[in-house]
Scaffold this motif. Structure first.
Motif, PDB file in Angstrom:
ATOM      1  N   GLN A 145      13.659  14.165  -7.761  1.00  0.00           N
ATOM      2  CA  GLN A 145      14.456  15.284  -8.250  1.00  0.00           C
ATOM      3  C   GLN A 145      15.670  15.521  -7.351  1.00  0.00           C
ATOM      4  O   GLN A 145      16.775  15.797  -7.838  1.00  0.00           O
ATOM      5  N   ALA A 146      15.457  15.381  -6.037  1.00  0.00           N
ATOM      6  CA  ALA A 146      16.572  15.562  -5.107  1.00  0.00           C
ATOM      7  C   ALA A 146      17.614  14.459  -5.282  1.00  0.00           C
ATOM      8  O   ALA A 146      18.825  14.719  -5.278  1.00  0.00           O
ATOM      9  N   LEU A 147      17.148  13.223  -5.457  1.00  0.00           N
ATOM     10  CA  LEU A 147      18.078  12.118  -5.689  1.00  0.00           C
ATOM     11  C   LEU A 147      18.831  12.287  -7.000  1.00  0.00           C
ATOM     12  O   LEU A 147      20.007  11.927  -7.107  1.00  0.00           O
ATOM     13  N   SER A 148      18.158  12.826  -7.999  1.00  0.00           N
ATOM     14  CA  SER A 148      18.806  13.049  -9.283  1.00  0.00           C
ATOM     15  C   SER A 148      20.028  13.944  -9.128  1.00  0.00           C
ATOM     16  O   SER A 148      21.078  13.697  -9.735  1.00  0.00           O
ATOM     17  N   ILE A 149      19.907  14.984  -8.290  1.00  0.00           N
ATOM     18  CA  ILE A 149      21.044  15.885  -8.062  1.00  0.00           C
ATOM     19  C   ILE A 149      22.061  15.269  -7.122  1.00  0.00           C
ATOM     20  O   ILE A 149      23.266  15.239  -7.410  1.00  0.00           O
ATOM     21  N   SER A 150      21.605  14.751  -5.996  1.00  0.00           N
ATOM     22  CA  SER A 150      22.558  14.277  -4.985  1.00  0.00           C
ATOM     23  C   SER A 150      23.294  13.016  -5.420  1.00  0.00           C
ATOM     24  O   SER A 150      24.476  12.833  -5.092  1.00  0.00           O
ATOM     25  N   ALA A 151      22.616  12.143  -6.176  1.00  0.00           N
ATOM     26  CA  ALA A 151      23.244  10.892  -6.620  1.00  0.00           C
ATOM     27  C   ALA A 151      23.653  10.925  -8.086  1.00  0.00           C
ATOM     28  O   ALA A 151      24.130   9.920  -8.619  1.00  0.00           O
ATOM     29  N   SER A 152      23.435  12.052  -8.760  1.00  0.00           N
ATOM     30  CA  SER A 152      23.928  12.260 -10.125  1.00  0.00           C
ATOM     31  C   SER A 152      23.421  11.207 -11.116  1.00  0.00           C
ATOM     32  O   SER A 152      24.192  10.557 -11.810  1.00  0.00           O
ATOM     33  N   HIS A 153      22.094  11.077 -11.170  1.00  0.00           N
ATOM     34  CA  HIS A 153      21.419  10.236 -12.162  1.00  0.00           C
ATOM     35  C   HIS A 153      20.271  11.055 -12.762  1.00  0.00           C
ATOM     36  O   HIS A 153      19.588  11.761 -12.011  1.00  0.00           O
ATOM     37  N   PRO A 154      20.030  10.960 -14.068  1.00  0.00           N
ATOM     38  CA  PRO A 154      18.851  11.618 -14.618  1.00  0.00           C
ATOM     39  C   PRO A 154      17.586  11.153 -13.898  1.00  0.00           C
ATOM     40  O   PRO A 154      17.490   9.999 -13.461  1.00  0.00           O
ATOM     41  N   VAL A 155      16.607  12.037 -13.797  1.00  0.00           N
ATOM     42  CA  VAL A 155      15.381  11.726 -13.064  1.00  0.00           C
ATOM     43  C   VAL A 155      14.711  10.474 -13.613  1.00  0.00           C
ATOM     44  O   VAL A 155      14.224   9.628 -12.840  1.00  0.00           O
ATOM     45  N   TRP A 156      14.680  10.315 -14.940  1.00  0.00           N
ATOM     46  CA  TRP A 156      13.972   9.164 -15.503  1.00  0.00           C
ATOM     47  C   TRP A 156      14.641   7.848 -15.113  1.00  0.00           C
ATOM     48  O   TRP A 156      13.951   6.831 -14.918  1.00  0.00           O
ATOM     49  N   ILE A 157      15.966   7.871 -14.921  1.00  0.00           N
ATOM     50  CA  ILE A 157      16.661   6.657 -14.485  1.00  0.00           C
ATOM     51  C   ILE A 157      16.390   6.401 -13.012  1.00  0.00           C
ATOM     52  O   ILE A 157      16.176   5.246 -12.594  1.00  0.00           O
ATOM     53  N   VAL A 158      16.381   7.440 -12.203  1.00  0.00           N
ATOM     54  CA  VAL A 158      16.012   7.281 -10.794  1.00  0.00           C
ATOM     55  C   VAL A 158      14.639   6.613 -10.685  1.00  0.00           C
ATOM     56  O   VAL A 158      14.442   5.661  -9.914  1.00  0.00           O
ATOM     57  N   GLN A 159      13.696   7.087 -11.467  1.00  0.00           N
ATOM     58  CA  GLN A 159      12.336   6.542 -11.416  1.00  0.00           C
ATOM     59  C   GLN A 159      12.288   5.101 -11.916  1.00  0.00           C
ATOM     60  O   GLN A 159      11.584   4.255 -11.344  1.00  0.00           O
ATOM     61  N   ALA A 160      13.045   4.805 -12.974  1.00  0.00           N
ATOM     62  CA  ALA A 160      13.064   3.442 -13.509  1.00  0.00           C
ATOM     63  C   ALA A 160      13.685   2.466 -12.512  1.00  0.00           C
ATOM     64  O   ALA A 160      13.198   1.342 -12.337  1.00  0.00           O
ATOM     65  N   LEU A 161      14.746   2.890 -11.836  1.00  0.00           N
ATOM     66  CA  LEU A 161      15.389   2.020 -10.854  1.00  0.00           C
ATOM     67  C   LEU A 161      14.511   1.838  -9.620  1.00  0.00           C
ATOM     68  O   LEU A 161      14.467   0.749  -9.034  1.00  0.00           O
ATOM     69  N   ARG A 162      13.796   2.890  -9.221  1.00  0.00           N
ATOM     70  CA  ARG A 162      12.852   2.755  -8.113  1.00  0.00           C
ATOM     71  C   ARG A 162      11.795   1.700  -8.449  1.00  0.00           C
ATOM     72  O   ARG A 162      11.452   0.846  -7.626  1.00  0.00           O
ATOM     73  N   ASP A 163      11.275   1.761  -9.655  1.00  0.00           N
ATOM     74  CA  ASP A 163      10.259   0.808 -10.095  1.00  0.00           C
ATOM     75  C   ASP A 163      10.811  -0.609 -10.125  1.00  0.00           C
ATOM     76  O   ASP A 163      10.139  -1.566  -9.729  1.00  0.00           O
ATOM     77  N   ALA A 164      12.051  -0.760 -10.605  1.00  0.00           N
ATOM     78  CA  ALA A 164      12.646  -2.093 -10.700  1.00  0.00           C
ATOM     79  C   ALA A 164      12.926  -2.695  -9.325  1.00  0.00           C
ATOM     80  O   ALA A 164      12.776  -3.905  -9.120  1.00  0.00           O
ATOM     81  N   LEU A 165      13.320  -1.873  -8.371  1.00  0.00           N
ATOM     82  CA  LEU A 165      13.633  -2.361  -7.028  1.00  0.00           C
ATOM     83  C   LEU A 165      12.384  -2.723  -6.238  1.00  0.00           C
ATOM     84  O   LEU A 165      12.420  -3.598  -5.371  1.00  0.00           O
ATOM     85  N   GLY A 166      11.289  -2.046  -6.515  1.00  0.00           N
ATOM     86  CA  GLY A 166      10.079  -2.261  -5.736  1.00  0.00           C
ATOM     87  C   GLY A 166      10.069  -1.410  -4.486  1.00  0.00           C
ATOM     88  O   GLY A 166      11.062  -0.761  -4.132  1.00  0.00           O
ATOM     89  N   PRO A 167       8.945  -1.413  -3.770  1.00  0.00           N
ATOM     90  CA  PRO A 167       8.769  -0.490  -2.631  1.00  0.00           C
ATOM     91  C   PRO A 167       9.737  -0.722  -1.483  1.00  0.00           C
ATOM     92  O   PRO A 167       9.979   0.196  -0.694  1.00  0.00           O
ATOM     93  N   ASP A 168      10.275  -1.924  -1.359  1.00  0.00           N
ATOM     94  CA  ASP A 168      11.174  -2.219  -0.237  1.00  0.00           C
ATOM     95  C   ASP A 168      12.642  -2.144  -0.621  1.00  0.00           C
ATOM     96  O   ASP A 168      13.517  -2.456   0.200  1.00  0.00           O
ATOM     97  N   GLY A 169      12.931  -1.753  -1.857  1.00  0.00           N
ATOM     98  CA  GLY A 169      14.310  -1.737  -2.322  1.00  0.00           C
ATOM     99  C   GLY A 169      15.098  -0.552  -1.797  1.00  0.00           C
ATOM    100  O   GLY A 169      14.538   0.502  -1.463  1.00  0.00           O
TER     101      GLY A 169
END
Length: 425
Positions: A145-169
């Motif tokens: 939620q904090a990244l969604s505000i600070s980096a200006s991405h919807p929360v669902w996209i933040v979560q999808a990109l986190r998943d795509a990058l993996g834990p070390d991304g």
């Protein structure tokens, strides 16, 4: 229009909201029609793109300050306030100029009634800098939620990109890269032009790429006449990956199953032509097929067809190489198409993923044994990339995955393109 630069940016924002306009198509058109050039055109571009990229952050600030929240602000007034907030917090516009020009814009587009509200709200926005606002608004929130505000991405996209990058991304690095204006990348189409005749620095990954620091690519002769084009290096790499794959035996029938708007098809066609191969460039929508024809105008031997790729009239096992650049959410091009992050919804996947699977399955049917298919999306979302490939391949013992690639803005300087290379057994 008393302030044509800000008025143009405002008109583009309204068109995005009201009719799902594409900024990369509409803004250049309005700039030409209104005779806005040079530094003014650059200002209009920064106002438009910068406001759209940072909209999530600005909406959080405006919603916090407005008693009725974002939902209670009339949409035209809200777009003007977003433009004003970007000038206050994201540009070097003096505060008095940012406020006064925005208030004038509100008065001109919405009348006198909301002028006092807009003036008061913007003055409060300007009391703190961007970092201070972000720190205050994200205190106590969860990480996404904090990244969604600070980096200006919807929360669902933040979560999808986190998943795509993996834990070390490096998720923060990716989100920040999405908020940087991309450089213009050119492609020299082999046999029609040479990279050395194009301006700019050589690309990092594609031998045909040149990177521009600025300027209008339409002023370059090779681009104007179709011997070169504007094409992200990630997009070039997809075509190169398919063209460079080893194929035993005949290699003279190539297919681009989803060719619009034509960038990959043009590079693929140029590579095919040099080898004596014939490319069929197919597109389901007539108006996009016309864009393909325009991109291929220097390659007249290419056949452009208009069919649903799932049901086109081609014979099974009749192609040696097939590209499936599938329709997708476009989450890999958020820096280039900043409006996409606010337009897309997670429920879009329910329609797109079955289509992606069907197109890949059909492409494999159309490929002869020993031939290759490149499946590509301008999205790193796992549901559109590895999960599509896994689902299709698991039901086909005649297919093997030879490689998959994921390019990233923050690592490679490209759009976040995915490409898997599959071979028909």
């Amino acid at each position: 229009m008393s302030d044509p630069v800000r008025g143009t940016a405002f008109d583009v924002l309204r068109a995005v909201d009201e009719r799902d306009a594409y900024v990369n198509l509409l803004l250049p058109t309005l700039l030409r029609e209104r005779g806005i050039t040079g530094r003014d055109a650059g200002l209009a571009t920064e106002l438009t793109h910068g406001t759209l990229r940072r909209r999530g952050t600005y909406d959080a600030i405006l919603g916090h300050l407005s008693r009725q929240g974002i939902e209670g602000i009339d949409p035209p007034v809200l777009d003007a306030l977003r433009l004003g907030t970007h000038q206050l917090l994201g540009m070097r516009v003096p505060a008095h100029a940012a406020v006064s020009t925005t208030v004038d814009l509100v008065r001109r587009t919405s009348g006198h009634k909301p002028v006092g509200f807009a003036n008061a709200l913007l003055r409060r926005v300007g009391e703190k800098d961007l970092d201070t606002w972000v720190t205050e608004l994200t205190a106590g929130l969860g990480e996404d939620q904090a990244l969604s505000i600070s980096a200006s991405h919807p929360v669902w996209i933040v979560q999808a990109l986190r998943d795509a990058l993996g834990p070390d991304g490096d998720l923060r690095g990716l989100l920040d890269a999405d908020n940087l204006p991309p450089k213009v990348t050119l492609v020299a189409r082999p046999g029609l032009s040479d990279p050395s005749e194009l301006p700019g620095e050589p690309g990092r990954w594609s031998p045909y790429a040149r990177i521009l620091e600025g300027g209008d690519p339409g002023e370059i002769a090779a681009v104007r006449d179709g011997r070169a084009g504007v094409q992200d290096e990630g997009s070039q790499l997809v075509a190169i990956t398919l063209a460079e794959a080893t194929v035993d035996g005949q290699d003279d029938r190539w297919l681009d199953l989803c060719a619009g708007p034509g960038g990959k098809a043009a590079l693929l066609a140029a590579l095919a032509t040099r080898r004596g191969a014939h490319l069929v460039a197919n597109e389901v929508q007539r108006h996009r097929a016309e864009l393909v024809e325009q991109a291929l105008r220097q390659l007249p031997d290419v056949e452009v067809t208009v069919h649903d790729g799932r049901h086109g009239p081609w014979e099974p096992e009749s192609f040696d190489r097939v590209l499936v650049d599938a329709p997708c959410t476009g989450l890999g091009a958020l820096r280039r198409r900043p409006e996409s992050r606010w337009r897309r919804r997670p429920e879009d996947l329910a329609t797109l993923v079955p289509l992606q699977r069907d197109l890949l399955d059909r492409a494999l049917d159309l490929t002869r044994p020993g031939g290759v298919v490149a499946y590509a999306t301008c999205s790193p979302h796992r549901a559109e990339t590895v999960e599509v490939v896994d689902a299709v391949v698991s039901a086909r013992p005649d297919v093997t995955v030879e490689a998959d690639h994921q390019w990233w803005p923050h690592l490679h300087g490209t759009d976040a393109m995915f490409c898997a290379l599959l071979r028909r057994g």
